[in-house]
Scaffold this active site. Structure first.
Site, PDB file in Angstrom:
ATOM      1  N   GLU A 115      -4.638   7.374  -3.330  1.00 51.41           N
ATOM      2  CA  GLU A 115      -5.353   6.332  -3.124  1.00 51.41           C
ATOM      3  C   GLU A 115      -5.537   4.936  -4.096  1.00 51.41           C
ATOM      4  O   GLU A 115      -5.501   3.552  -3.901  1.00 51.41           O
ATOM      5  CB  GLU A 115      -6.716   6.477  -2.062  1.00 51.41           C
ATOM      6  N   HIS A 158       0.876  -1.378  -0.016  1.00 54.63           N
ATOM      7  CA  HIS A 158       0.015  -0.067   0.043  1.00 54.63           C
ATOM      8  C   HIS A 158       0.949   1.317   0.046  1.00 54.63           C
ATOM      9  O   HIS A 158       0.784   2.007  -0.956  1.00 54.63           O
ATOM     10  CB  HIS A 158      -1.061  -0.137   1.324  1.00 54.63           C
ATOM     11  N   GLU A 159       1.762   1.425   1.089  1.00 57.51           N
ATOM     12  CA  GLU A 159       2.791   2.351   1.119  1.00 57.51           C
ATOM     13  C   GLU A 159       3.537   2.646  -0.173  1.00 57.51           C
ATOM     14  O   GLU A 159       3.949   3.634  -0.754  1.00 57.51           O
ATOM     15  CB  GLU A 159       3.475   2.591   2.380  1.00 57.51           C
ATOM     16  N   HIS A 179       1.894   4.302  -2.959  1.00 57.98           N
ATOM     17  CA  HIS A 179       1.817   5.899  -2.592  1.00 57.98           C
ATOM     18  C   HIS A 179       3.210   6.345  -3.029  1.00 57.98           C
ATOM     19  O   HIS A 179       3.284   7.301  -3.733  1.00 57.98           O
ATOM     20  CB  HIS A 179       1.748   6.312  -1.218  1.00 57.98           C
TER      21      HIS A 179
HETATM   22 ZN    ZN Z   1      -3.087   5.129   1.730  1.00 61.21          ZN
END
Ligand code: ZN
Length: 499
Positions: free
Chosen positions: A295, A265-266, A269
């Site tokens: 997101e 997830h990170e 980003h």
């Molecule tokens: Zn996030």
């Protein structure tokens, strides 16, 4: 003053603000990743001083003049300067409409309201928090009137987090979700097969987890020469600049999947931030354009890639080798199914890919209702629980695990939740387009992520904040937000998993 002079002065101030923000970012990073506990007082003081200075510079009337001058002379300035000024102007135009003393009072209310929320959650007492939440809403509604809106007052708060997205867009989006995902979840609960998950809660050595997660991060395309990963209680991503993007993950001994999906997830980003065109570096343009688009990138790496069958075909032998004792009796297919176990749960942050957006739908309906006045604040716990029963088939046993679970409202973050669900929807829409060009499953099954990252960079990442979410989604996919791609994806995936 000549326009050259204006540009020079403006860019000097932008560099100054950027340097202050860089220092603030580093102090924050240090605080979250291992600074001595006792350093908190001095650190807070320094953050206050530097943050105050950055704020003062950005609201200084002389700075505003420079911004307006540049925006009025687009043809005479370079594109990076223009885009930077345009971004500041958007901010200035919004904040200018709110009387400063009201903004000040609102900031104080937020800080107090967060304290009260913490206490209310601890004591499981919504009535303690209700008067503060009422005031937070009164301000949000008043500010919406100041800044102005089209069609619906809630559009004003939506616009702050996801420019251009409206109640009409979200009503259509959540209607589609309600029609497809709610019945699918009910069917899974009634007749879906049981998936094996026992191996996920075995004990996995933390040092071995760390080594594996660094390898995974590298594999999906995060450049470790221009970024790093540490640990923190709540995983986050910080972009100091295009060549210094930092993330954190979190290791739990008996939840090995938790770290992997935080890392993906990170990592998503972080890859977005690393891929922004370096010409924007040192300006606010060198940031992902919105919370929703950001997101969409993190969820793409976490779910579309990270929880796919194709990816685990390739990756599972590596993971199994890292943990022969824990995974010796688990097949790749069992692993894939286990990490996709879908279950109605009370807590949003622990929700799986299928049910996550239903948690957001509930918050959206409540926020909109409070804005319109169709929901009575005092009945909020009851309304919250009824919606959890209706959509997820479960009732929170307490308000602490119900209406009081998220910090967001106490901090004035109203209109923020929808971005999480939009991220999922954008991601599916991008993937649909990407698949016209790339055979995603084949690339994942051979562990070849470069063409995927290149596509994302070319279509989305390189532009930083120069295009709005609406502009990006329409340019890349040729149509506005369309929730059908997301619901089709979920249906196809979870029907195959459960029936
Ligand atoms: Zn996030």
């Amino acid at each position: 003053m000549s326009i050259e002079n204006t540009v020079q002065q403006f860019n000097q101030k932008v560099s100054h603000i950027s340097a202050l923000n860089g220092a603030l970012g580093l102090i924050h990073w240090d605080g979250a990743t291992g600074a001595p506990k006792a350093s908190i007082d001095m650190r807070s003081r320094n953050i206050g001083i530097l943050g105050g200075e950055a704020f003062k510079m950005s609201v200084d009337p002389a700075f505003k003049e420079l911004v307006k001058e540049i925006c009025d002379n687009k043809d005479e300035v370079d594109s990076v300067t223009y885009e930077t000024a345009r971004l500041y102007l958007k901010d200035i135009e919004k904040t200018e409409k709110i009387p400063p003393q009201e903004m000040q009072a609102y900031m104080e209310l937020r800080s107090k309201s967060q304290q009260v929320w913490e206490e209310a959650r601890e004591k499981d007492d919504f009535n303690l928090f209700a008067p503060y939440l009422k005031k937070v809403y009164e301000y949000a509604i008043k500010f919406a009137e100041y800044t102005g809106y089209k069609d619906h007052p809630y559009n004003a708060v939506l616009d702050m987090f996801e420019e251009g997205i409206t109640v009409a867009d979200l009503d259509a989006f959540f209607a589609e979700l309600k029609e497809t995902i709610v019945p699918l979840l009910k069917r899974i609960q009634k007749e879906g097969r049981t998936l094996r998950t026992d191996f996920l809660s075995r004990k996995y050595d933390i040092e071995a987890q760390k080594k594996l997660n660094m390898e995974l991060l590298d594999l999906i395309g995060f450049d470790l020469n221009r970024g790093m990963m540490k640990e923190s209680a709540h995983p986050f991503t910080l972009n100091l600049n295009v060549n210094d993007v930092r993330l954190t993950t979190r290791y739990i001994e008996d939840q090995m999947a938790s770290a992997i999906f935080s890392t993906f997830h990170e990592g998503g980003h972080g890859i977005y931030e690393q891929n922004i065109d370096t010409k924007y570096d040192g300006t606010p343009v060198a940031n992902g354009t919105s919370m929703g688009i950001h997101e969409s990138q993190s969820r793409f790496f976490e779910n579309v890639l990270g929880r796919s069958e194709a990816l685990w075909q390739y990756l599972y032998p590596t993971v199994q080798k890292a943990f022969p004792e824990q995974l010796g009796d688990v097949t790749a297919e069992e692993f894939y199914l286990g990490i996709n176990n879908a279950k109605a749960s009370l807590i949003r942050v622990e929700a799986d890919e299928l049910t996550y957006s239903l948690h957001i739908m509930i918050r959206y309906e409540i926020e909109k209702g409070l804005f319109e006045g169709s929901i009575d604040m005092d009945r909020l716990p009851e309304i919250w629980n009824a919606k959890y029963e209706e959509y997820l088939g479960i009732t929170p046993p307490s308000d602490a695990d119900g209406v009081l679970q998220d910090v967001h409202w106490s901090d004035g973050l109203i209109g923020y939740f929808p971005s999480y669900a939009l991220g999922n929807a954008y991601a599916s829409q991008f993937v649909h387009k990407m698949e016209e060009e790339l055979d995603l499953d084949a690339l994942m099954a051979e562990g070849n992520y470069q063409p995927i990252c290149d596509w994302l960079k070319r279509e989305i990442h390189q532009f930083g904040s120069t295009q709005s979410p609406k502009e990006i989604i329409e340019r890349v996919t040729g149509e506005p937000l369309n929730a059908k791609y997301f619901t089709d994806y979920l249906k196809k995936k979870f029907e195959k998993i459960y029936f």
